[in-house]
Design a protein around this motif. Structure first.
Motif, PDB file in Angstrom:
ATOM      1  N   LEU A  78       0.841  -1.192   0.000  1.00 21.49           N
ATOM      2  CA  LEU A  78       0.000   0.000   0.000  1.00 21.49           C
ATOM      3  C   LEU A  78       0.878   1.245   0.000  1.00 21.49           C
ATOM      4  CD1 LEU A  78      -2.695  -1.199   2.538  1.00 21.49           C
ATOM      5  CD2 LEU A  78      -3.069  -0.661   0.124  1.00 21.49           C
TER       6      LEU A  78
ATOM      7  N   LEU B 210     -11.199  -4.547  -8.048  1.00 21.23           N
ATOM      8  CA  LEU B 210     -11.026  -3.100  -8.014  1.00 21.23           C
ATOM      9  C   LEU B 210      -9.582  -2.717  -8.337  1.00 21.23           C
ATOM     10  CD1 LEU B 210     -13.081  -0.942  -7.265  1.00 21.23           C
ATOM     11  CD2 LEU B 210     -12.299  -1.117  -4.900  1.00 21.23           C
TER      12      LEU B 210
ATOM     13  N   SER C  43      -6.293  -0.584 -11.932  1.00 19.04           N
ATOM     14  CA  SER C  43      -6.241   0.695 -11.206  1.00 19.04           C
ATOM     15  C   SER C  43      -4.971   1.483 -11.543  1.00 19.04           C
ATOM     16  CB  SER C  43      -6.376   0.471  -9.701  1.00 19.04           C
ATOM     17  OG  SER C  43      -5.304  -0.292  -9.215  1.00 19.04           O
TER      18      SER C  43
ATOM     19  N   THR D 187      -2.369   3.245  -9.127  1.00 23.01           N
ATOM     20  CA  THR D 187      -2.746   4.368  -8.265  1.00 23.01           C
ATOM     21  C   THR D 187      -3.237   3.929  -6.886  1.00 23.01           C
ATOM     22  OG1 THR D 187      -5.038   4.399  -9.031  1.00 23.01           O
ATOM     23  CG2 THR D 187      -3.469   5.748 -10.267  1.00 23.01           C
ATOM     24  N   MET D 188      -3.219   2.616  -6.629  1.00 21.03           N
ATOM     25  CA  MET D 188      -3.698   2.141  -5.325  1.00 21.03           C
ATOM     26  C   MET D 188      -2.618   1.423  -4.540  1.00 21.03           C
ATOM     27  SD  MET D 188      -7.505   0.720  -6.062  1.00 21.03           S
ATOM     28  CE  MET D 188      -8.790   1.710  -6.802  1.00 21.03           C
TER      29      MET D 188
ATOM     30  N   ILE E 232     -12.631   6.206  -3.814  1.00 19.11           N
ATOM     31  CA  ILE E 232     -12.085   4.861  -3.625  1.00 19.11           C
ATOM     32  C   ILE E 232     -10.554   4.921  -3.602  1.00 19.11           C
ATOM     33  CG2 ILE E 232     -11.887   2.544  -4.615  1.00 19.11           C
ATOM     34  CD1 ILE E 232     -14.647   3.241  -3.395  1.00 19.11           C
ATOM     35  N   ARG E 233     -10.007   5.714  -4.511  1.00 14.17           N
ATOM     36  CA  ARG E 233      -8.549   5.849  -4.498  1.00 14.17           C
ATOM     37  C   ARG E 233      -8.073   6.328  -3.137  1.00 14.17           C
ATOM     38  NH1 ARG E 233      -6.008  10.330  -8.235  1.00 14.17           N
ATOM     39  NH2 ARG E 233      -6.901  11.616  -6.577  1.00 14.17           N
ATOM     40  N   SER E 234      -8.818   7.275  -2.558  1.00 13.71           N
ATOM     41  CA  SER E 234      -8.360   7.862  -1.304  1.00 13.71           C
ATOM     42  C   SER E 234      -8.361   6.860  -0.152  1.00 13.71           C
ATOM     43  CB  SER E 234      -9.188   9.094  -0.955  1.00 13.71           C
ATOM     44  OG  SER E 234     -10.479   8.677  -0.570  1.00 13.71           O
ATOM     45  N   VAL E 235      -9.124   5.784  -0.293  1.00 10.10           N
ATOM     46  CA  VAL E 235      -9.086   4.741   0.741  1.00 10.10           C
ATOM     47  C   VAL E 235      -7.728   4.032   0.699  1.00 10.10           C
ATOM     48  CG1 VAL E 235     -10.061   2.529   1.465  1.00 10.10           C
ATOM     49  CG2 VAL E 235     -11.579   4.388   0.748  1.00 10.10           C
ATOM     50  N   PHE E 236      -7.244   3.776  -0.510  1.00  8.01           N
ATOM     51  CA  PHE E 236      -5.969   3.074  -0.664  1.00  8.01           C
ATOM     52  C   PHE E 236      -4.779   4.040  -0.593  1.00  8.01           C
ATOM     53  CE2 PHE E 236      -9.047   0.277  -2.524  1.00  8.01           C
ATOM     54  CZ  PHE E 236      -8.544  -1.001  -2.356  1.00  8.01           C
TER      55      PHE E 236
END
Ligand SMILES: Cc1cc2nc3c(=O)[nH]c(=O)nc-3n(C[C@H](O)[C@H](O)[C@H](O)COP(=O)(O)OP(=O)(O)OC[C@H]3O[C@@H](n4cnc5c(N)ncnc54)[C@H](O)[C@@H]3O)c2cc1C
Lengths: 444, 477
Positions: free
Chosen positions: B178, B200, B204, B207-208, B448-452
């Motif tokens: 991460l 997901l 991506s 970006t995750m 969603i990106r901001s979660v990872f």
């Protein structure tokens, strides 16, 4: 994430009456033994209704459970009734079928049977043999990530859903994917909602990938008098050959007896292709079986449909005295997992039938006769089973059980190493926690 | 904190990185960095401040943790064959190259899976398991060079994805570092409980987080395979043949098409087939599966082509013939270099049934702009690869090519399609994301990106259009 106020049925109704018509609202008479209903049930007729209801719920911090055919009412969750059940049943029908593009768009409450009926005429197929086709709605199948034995060849919802419309808990509508069979623009947001049990949004439209309908299909049964292992061996050999089975489902003796009257384990090998190719493959499997000392039987063509339709009615749907467990293991552990399930059933004196796919590693057990007194034994069975499959990097999830059972045991099991991310996703999309609270993994 | 070498604190950064991976595996000199200023998308360039080559997951994690602490942006890079600029630094990112992590870790035939490191090359996997009759299905044309890590990031496809699906349909598990350095395992046996993070993460575009291990599904090679080549005098006829093949209930393993200019290109390339003069379109149709069923399908396909005015149609008689047709097709992009100084590859997708109309629109765009456009594409799934031919030495022509590319994508989305089928958004198609998604939908993805990747340090400024970022800032305040 929980709310402080609790509204009465009348209050909830009043709130909803400001956004939908009276005849769209019902009051759930009594608490079913499966739970997962609502104090008030509302039947949106279109996406705008869904938005209005969700917005009203969100503004008043009311909890919402979306539902379809309710075949999965016994799956997940420990609440009897949310404030509102949004039933998508009335949003039913085919929006568009573009036969030349092998895709179709349907409303969320469209049943699998509706879709199958429509496509049969057009000689196409939605290759998704999830249980209870007459009742299961497409959005429900997606939310519960339901699949059937033919997944070996055709994949599951995650391979078939290409676009959706979803209403977020704050009423925002988002479109995911695109209505083309190949697309990598942005994140694959479709995946978020597949198997999410209605905890992230209300699905209001689905676009699916189709296949040409195979011209011929057949089902072949292989029986074994020497337990399940020879069948597992055959299944491995088939997989390791160029034969292309559509399903490779092992049945426990208990299940086989139910389906065919023969009380020994069986392997269901099925084919879908042109007749020549199907016949050729049947012969090859028959040879492999013969070499292993196993006998085979090809079902008469006219019985094939009936066979599958019976198979699709195996999982419990409404029965409050049944427990269904889905287990995932690696392919080579399927047979021993089935054996373990039966052995433990004996130990706890439970009536258990099971089947598992040598091609996908999914194993299903159905425990019947789980009366109040037997709940304890069933819980023990589950705990032991979990321990066994965990050693094989597998998991066990309870897909159907009465509320009383679900209150006693965590139906999802271990949360796993990436749980922090899942919680993060839930918190982003549904910060108030109004959608299907507690119905998912780790209490999400 | 703008470009690489002038940044204050670079020395301590290089030291820190060297401590983790060894100084041999850190590049920071201007001349060395030049090789990493772009990927397969050469229109945009940007220098990294350093390139590091970790040897294993632990090192990746340590490198990422260091960068995270220093708040220095970074991006993962595989073979650098990406065609949308996903591996191009835009603000002096540190490039984390996965090429040293290039091992095949495990093959488990009975369970039909293989475990690879991210820098392992796509084609090597199929080659390593062929002797047992197995292969890895996703086959991007760049498969001799691209890495499976890069394939996962782009959700790569290929010629045979019509029947067998793209990367996402074949990934079973991932190990991921991460953006804060934490190592997580995702996926495993079928349907692991929880949200489908695997689905997901695939596609991506780095970006995750950084993928450091991949478990993929391997398949048994089909018993039989047959290939038909059909030569057409009119694009219309070829397009109709594509639709009619599908309508006949045949699901080919591959269904590829090239138009006049593309044929000119491939015939000038390294693998000329010797196509006759004056062709408007070539179709390659491959069917595979149980041998018993194939002849009938081949005959049906030939019939369909004849009905649609084919000039010549034949099935491959030998493996060599078949291999030549494919080599010719799979090297099509590169072959354009022989007929044009530069080319820009687009990757729009359309509903198959709209093929004739969209091809006509592309022709119009070409006429209007004066730039030639070659079309070579996965016709079966409607994934177009218009190759816009231009000359970057002519002032303004690069910009014109970019503009034309955008117009082509608009034509695709106007027909109900998508801006990218397999090459990803990267830098190139960020703005065109607006053709498909509104602000809410972009924001949903950014959320969603901001979660990872909460601080957006991992491959920032990719995939999403800039105004989307404004929304993000607004919301955060
Ligand atoms: C001639 C040619 C033909 C091509 N044909 C096809 C085709 O048929 N189908 C197709 O789909 N593509 C095709 N491509 C595009 C390209 O090869 C693919 O996108 C490929 O997947 C990129 O892999 P790579 O290792 O080169 O990745 P890179 O270009 O190095 O990186 C691509 C993206 O992935 C990210 N990334 C790389 N490694 C990781 C990792 N370990 N973890 C997280 N993120 C990572 C990067 O940050 C970047 O955003 C072609 C390219 C060329 C040049």
């Amino acid at each position: 994430m929980s709310r402080s106020i609790s509204l009465s049925v009348e209050d909830i109704k009043q709130k909803l009456l400001t956004v939908v018509a009276e005849e769209q609202i019902g009051v759930t008479p009594e608490a079913g033994k499966l739970g997962n209903s609502g104090k008030v049930i509302v039947y949106p007729e279109n996406e705008q209704d869904v938005i209005s209801v969700v917005k009203a719920a969100s503004q008043n911090q009311l909890t919402v459970i979306p539902s379809g055919g309710s075949t999965r009412a016994g799956f997940g969750g420990t609440i009897e009734k949310a404030d509102i059940e949004i039933s998508l049943k009335k949003m039913r029908g085919i929006v568009e079928h573009s036969a030349g593009d092998l895709i179709m768009t349907v409303l969320p409450g469209t049943t699998l049977a509706d879709i199958e009926n429509h496509l049969t005429e057009k000689r196409q197929l939605l290759p998704l043999d999830a249980p209870w086709p007459d009742q299961s709605t497409i959005a429900g199948v997606i939310a519960a990530n339901a699949s059937g034995p033919k997944r070996v060849r055709y994949g599951s919802t995650r391979d078939l859903v290409i676009a959706m419309r979803v209403v977020y808990p704050d009423g925002t509508v988002i479109r995911t994917g695109a209505k083309v069979v190949k697309n990598v623009a942005g994140y694959d947001m479709n995946k978020l909602f597949i198997g999410s049990m209605g905890t992230l949004g209300v699905i209001t439209e689905v676009t699916l990938k189709l296949r040409p309908r195979p011209l011929f299909e057949s089902v072949m049964l292989v029986h074994s008098e020497q337990g399940i292992e020879p069948l597992a061996g055959l299944s491995r050999e088939v997989l390791n050959s160029s034969i292309e089975p559509v399903s490779l489902e092992l049945l426990t003796a208990t299940l086989n007896r139910k389906l065919t009257g023969t009380a020994c384990p069986a392997l269901v090998v099925s084919f879908e292709d042109v007749e020549k190719s199907v016949r050729y493959q049947e012969n090859r499997v028959a040879e492999l079986a013969k070499a292993a000392g196993l006998s085979t039987q090809v079902l008469p063509s006219e019985e094939v449909q009936a066979w599958w339709s019976r198979f699709r009615q195996l999982p419990p749907r409404k029965n409050p005295e049944a427990v269904a467990v889905k287990i995932g293991v690696w392919l080579t552990d399927v047979a021993t997992t089935l054996d373990d399930g039966l052995r433990l059933a004996d130990q706890y004196q439970l009536e258990v039938a099971g089947h598992g796919s040598g091609g996908t590693g999914l194993v299903y057990f159905y425990i019947s006769g789980v009366t109040e007194e037997r709940v304890e034994a069933a819980v023990k069975w589950l705990e032991k089973m979990r321990r066994t499959v965990r050693e094989k990097s597998g998991y066990a999830v309870v897909e159907h059980a009465p509320l009383s059972f679900r209150k006693k045991v965590d139906v999802w099991g271990d949360t796993g190493p990436s749980f922090r991310l899942m919680k993060g996703i839930k918190a982003k999309i549904d910060p108030q926690g109004i959608l299907s609270p507690g119905r998912f993994l780790g209490g999400i | 904190m703008k470009t690489g070498n002038t940044v204050t604190g670079t020395d301590s950064l290089i030291e820190g990185l060297s401590d983790i991976v060894g100084s041999k595996y850190v590049l920071h000199k201007y001349e060395e960095l030049l090789a990493y200023d772009c990927d397969g998308y050469t229109i945009h360039k940007g220098l990294p401040r350093a390139v590091v080559f970790p040897a294993d997951t632990e090192e990746v994690s340590k490198v990422v943790r260091l960068l995270y602490e220093k708040k220095i942006p970074f991006l993962p890079r595989g073979a650098g064959t990406g065609l949308s600029g996903g591996a191009i630094p835009t603000g002096g990112e540190v490039v984390i190259s996965l090429v040293r992590m290039n091992k095949l870790l495990e093959v488990d035939y009975p369970n039909r899976k293989a475990v690879v490191q991210p820098g392992y090359i796509n084609l090597k996997l199929s080659n390593s398991i062929a002797h047992k009759g197995y292969y890895y299905a996703p086959d991007p044309s760049s498969q001799q060079a691209c890495t499976i890590g890069g394939n996962v990031a782009e959700n790569a496809g290929g010629a045979h994805c019509l029947k067998y699906g793209v990367t996402t349909n074949h990934v079973l598990g991932l190990e991921l570092v991460l953006p804060d350095g934490e190592i997580v395992e995702i996926g495993g046996v079928t349907d692991m409980p929880g949200y489908d993070l695997l689905g997901l993460l695939t596609g991506s575009e780095g970006t995750m987080g950084i993928v450091t291990k991949i478990t993929v599904r391997i398949l048994k090679l089909p018993e039989g395979k047959q290939t038909v080549l059909a030569l057409f005098d009119e694009v219309e006829g070829a397009s109709r043949a594509v639709s009619d093949i599908i309508a006949a209930g045949i699901l080919p393993a591959a269904l590829e098409m090239m138009d006049r200019i593309a044929i000119e290109g491939v015939e000038a390339g390294n693998y000329p087939v010797g196509y006759p003069e004056g062709l408007a379109a070539v179709l390659i149709v491959e069917v595979d599966g149980i041998k018993e069923g194939l002849d009938d399908q081949i005959n049906q396909i030939i019939e369909v082509c004849k009905k649609n005015g084919v000039r010549e149609v034949k099935a491959a008689q030998t493996e060599a013939e078949r291999a030549l047709w494919w080599a010719n097709r799979k090297t099509a992009f590169g072959a354009m270099g022989t007929i044009s100084p530069d080319y820009l590859v687009q990757d729009g997708v359309i509903p198959r049934s709209r093929l004739p109309e969209v091809l006509a629109r592309i022709e119009e765009i070409s006429q209007e702009s004066g730039l030639r456009i070659a079309n070579v594409f996965h016709a079966g799934d409607g994934n177009l690869h218009p190759l816009i031919l231009f000359d970057s030495r002519k002032p303004g022509e690069t910009e014109k090519a970019t503009r034309v590319g955008s117009q082509v994508l608009k034509a695709c989305t106007d027909a109900g399609g998508s801006i990218t089928g397999e090459h990803g958004v990267g830098i190139e198609k960020k703005e065109e994301m607006r053709y498909l998604f509104n602000d809410d939908e972009l924001q949903a993805q950014i959320d969603i990106r901001s979660v990872f990747n909460p601080e957006n340090l991992c491959n920032p400024d990719k995939v999403f259009p800039l105004p989307g970022k404004c929304v993000e800032v607004k919301k955060a305040n």
